[in-house]
Write an enzyme that holds these catalytic residues in place. Structure first.
Site, short mmCIF file in Angstrom:
data_model
loop_
_atom_site.label_atom_id
_atom_site.label_comp_id
_atom_site.label_asym_id
_atom_site.label_seq_id
_atom_site.Cartn_x
_atom_site.Cartn_y
_atom_site.Cartn_z
N VAL A 60 0.83 -1.20 0.00
CA VAL A 60 0.00 0.00 0.00
C VAL A 60 0.87 1.26 0.00
CG1 VAL A 60 -1.67 1.34 1.35
CG2 VAL A 60 -1.97 -1.13 1.07
N GLU A 61 1.94 1.25 0.77
CA GLU A 61 2.78 2.45 0.90
C GLU A 61 3.53 2.78 -0.38
OE1 GLU A 61 2.85 4.67 3.10
OE2 GLU A 61 2.16 3.79 4.96
#
Length: 187
Positions: A60-61
Site C-alpha cells: 500500500v505504501e
C-alpha cells in the site's frame, strides 16, 4: 483468410493462458507478488510481527518501489516520515541506520518499519486495526479518536475511522493482507 487466422491465434493464446492458470495452483501470486521476502521475513521474525502484514503495508505504501519519497516527505518502501524514523532509530538503537539509507535501501527501511509497526502493535495491545491506523495517522490521533468515541478500534468498524485517508489506508492494507494470507500457504 487473415481474419480467421488471427482469430485462431487469439483463441489458441487464450486457451493456453487458461490451461496455465488451471495447472498452476498458485496463479494468483502473479497478480499479488511479494517482493523482498527474505528481508521482510528476517525483520518480521526479529520484531515478532506478521510478515504478511508488513508485506501488505509495503504494497500500500510504495508498491515495493525503493527510493520513493512522498509529497509529504515519507521515505522508502515503508514510507517512514523523517521525524518518526529518527525517533525510531534512537529507540530501536540502530545507529548504523541513517535517513539516506532508509530512503534508498530496502533492508534498513524494512528493519525500521517492522520495528515501528511492532512498537505500535504493543502500544495497542496487538490490535491489528489500531496498529495499522496508527502507522498511517500516528498513535496520538488514533488514541484521540478512541477517547472521543469516534472509533472503537475494531476491524468490523473500520468504516467509522473519522479521517478518509486513514480509513482507506486501513481498508487497503487489510485487503492485501487477506489476499496474501489466502494466496500463500507460508511466507
Amino acid at each position: 483468410m487473415k481474419f480467421f487466422l488471427k482469430k485462431r491465434v487469439l483463441i489458441l493464446l487464450f486457451m493456453t493462458f487458461v490451461l496455465l492458470l488451471f495447472f498452476n495452483s498458485n496463479w494468483m501470486s502473479w497478480f499479488y507478488p511479494i517482493h523482498y521476502k527474505e528481508e521482510i521475513q528476517l525483520q518480521a521474525e526479529e520484531y515478532e510481527v506478521d510478515p504478511f502484514l508488513i508485506a501488505a503495508i509495503i504494497r500500500v505504501e510504495s508498491n515495493y518501489k525503493p527510493g520513493k519519497e512522498s509529497s509529504k516527505g515519507a521515505l522508502g518502501i515503508m514510507q517512514l516520515m523523517p521525524r518518526t524514523a529518527t525517533w525510531a532509530m534512537e529507540m530501536a538503537k540502530l545507529p548504523e541506520v541513517s535517513l539516506d539509507r532508509i530512503k534508498h535501501e530496502v533492508g534498513p527501511n524494512i528493519q525500521l518499519g517492522a520495528w515501528y509497526f511492532a512498537s505500535l502493535s504493543k502500544q495497542f495491545d496487538g490490535n491489528k486495526a489500531l496498529a495499522i491506523a496508527a502507522y498511517n495517522a500516528g498513535p496520538g490521533n488514533v488514541r484521540s479518536w478512541m477517547d472521543k468515541g469516534l472509533w472503537d478500534g475494531q476491524l468490523e468498524t473500520v468504516k467509522e475511522i473519522p479521517i478518509d485517508e486513514t480509513r482507506h489506508y486501513v481498508q487497503r492494507v487489510l485487503y492485501y493482507y487477506d489476499k496474501y494470507t489466502d494466496i500463500y500457504d507460508e511466507f
